[in-house]
Motif scaffolding. Sequence first.
Motif, PDB file in Angstrom:
ATOM      1  N   TYR A 172      36.553  -8.411  -7.115  1.00  0.00           N
ATOM      2  CA  TYR A 172      37.409  -9.371  -6.420  1.00  0.00           C
ATOM      3  C   TYR A 172      37.569  -9.003  -4.941  1.00  0.00           C
ATOM      4  N   GLU A 173      37.784  -7.735  -4.673  1.00  0.00           N
ATOM      5  CA  GLU A 173      37.983  -7.294  -3.299  1.00  0.00           C
ATOM      6  C   GLU A 173      36.697  -7.377  -2.481  1.00  0.00           C
ATOM      7  N   CYS A 174      35.568  -7.046  -3.087  1.00  0.00           N
ATOM      8  CA  CYS A 174      34.286  -7.047  -2.377  1.00  0.00           C
ATOM      9  C   CYS A 174      33.662  -8.437  -2.314  1.00  0.00           C
ATOM     10  N   LYS A 175      33.999  -9.269  -3.282  1.00  0.00           N
ATOM     11  CA  LYS A 175      33.385 -10.580  -3.437  1.00  0.00           C
ATOM     12  C   LYS A 175      31.872 -10.464  -3.651  1.00  0.00           C
ATOM     13  N   SER A 176      31.466  -9.335  -4.249  1.00  0.00           N
ATOM     14  CA  SER A 176      30.051  -9.078  -4.480  1.00  0.00           C
ATOM     15  C   SER A 176      29.886  -8.090  -5.628  1.00  0.00           C
ATOM     16  N   ILE A 177      29.065  -8.469  -6.582  1.00  0.00           N
ATOM     17  CA  ILE A 177      28.808  -7.575  -7.718  1.00  0.00           C
ATOM     18  C   ILE A 177      28.007  -6.359  -7.265  1.00  0.00           C
ATOM     19  N   SER A 178      27.009  -6.573  -6.410  1.00  0.00           N
ATOM     20  CA  SER A 178      26.185  -5.441  -5.974  1.00  0.00           C
ATOM     21  C   SER A 178      26.994  -4.462  -5.127  1.00  0.00           C
ATOM     22  N   GLU A 179      27.874  -4.962  -4.288  1.00  0.00           N
ATOM     23  CA  GLU A 179      28.714  -4.077  -3.481  1.00  0.00           C
ATOM     24  C   GLU A 179      29.701  -3.312  -4.360  1.00  0.00           C
ATOM     25  N   ALA A 238      29.200  -2.477  -7.441  1.00  0.00           N
ATOM     26  CA  ALA A 238      28.414  -1.463  -8.138  1.00  0.00           C
ATOM     27  C   ALA A 238      28.211  -0.230  -7.260  1.00  0.00           C
ATOM     28  N   LYS A 239      27.935  -0.457  -5.979  1.00  0.00           N
ATOM     29  CA  LYS A 239      27.758   0.675  -5.055  1.00  0.00           C
ATOM     30  C   LYS A 239      29.054   1.471  -4.919  1.00  0.00           C
ATOM     31  N   ILE A 240      30.157   0.774  -4.759  1.00  0.00           N
ATOM     32  CA  ILE A 240      31.445   1.450  -4.582  1.00  0.00           C
ATOM     33  C   ILE A 240      31.819   2.258  -5.818  1.00  0.00           C
ATOM     34  N   LEU A 241      31.564   1.688  -6.999  1.00  0.00           N
ATOM     35  CA  LEU A 241      31.930   2.349  -8.257  1.00  0.00           C
ATOM     36  C   LEU A 241      30.867   3.344  -8.743  1.00  0.00           C
ATOM     37  N   GLN A 244      24.159  -2.420 -11.342  1.00  0.00           N
ATOM     38  CA  GLN A 244      24.577  -3.814 -11.472  1.00  0.00           C
ATOM     39  C   GLN A 244      24.643  -4.270 -12.932  1.00  0.00           C
ATOM     40  N   PRO A 245      23.679  -3.865 -13.783  1.00  0.00           N
ATOM     41  CA  PRO A 245      23.808  -4.252 -15.191  1.00  0.00           C
ATOM     42  C   PRO A 245      25.088  -3.722 -15.847  1.00  0.00           C
ATOM     43  N   SER A 246      25.552  -2.558 -15.418  1.00  0.00           N
ATOM     44  CA  SER A 246      26.806  -2.022 -15.956  1.00  0.00           C
ATOM     45  C   SER A 246      27.979  -2.909 -15.568  1.00  0.00           C
ATOM     46  N   ILE A 247      27.954  -3.416 -14.335  1.00  0.00           N
ATOM     47  CA  ILE A 247      29.007  -4.316 -13.881  1.00  0.00           C
ATOM     48  C   ILE A 247      28.947  -5.621 -14.673  1.00  0.00           C
TER      49      ILE A 247
END
Length: 41
Positions: free
Chosen positions: A13-20, A22-25, A29-32
Amino acid sequence: MDLNLIRVFTTIYECKSISEAAKILHVTQPSISYALRKIWG
């Protein structure tokens, strides 16, 4: 609900991006995507 799922959701929600999120966490991406399916499923 698992607290990790809440963490994934809020990061997306904060990043508005699944790939971003994933990088932060430090996960893939498949895990997300899997976490999102658990949230909405």
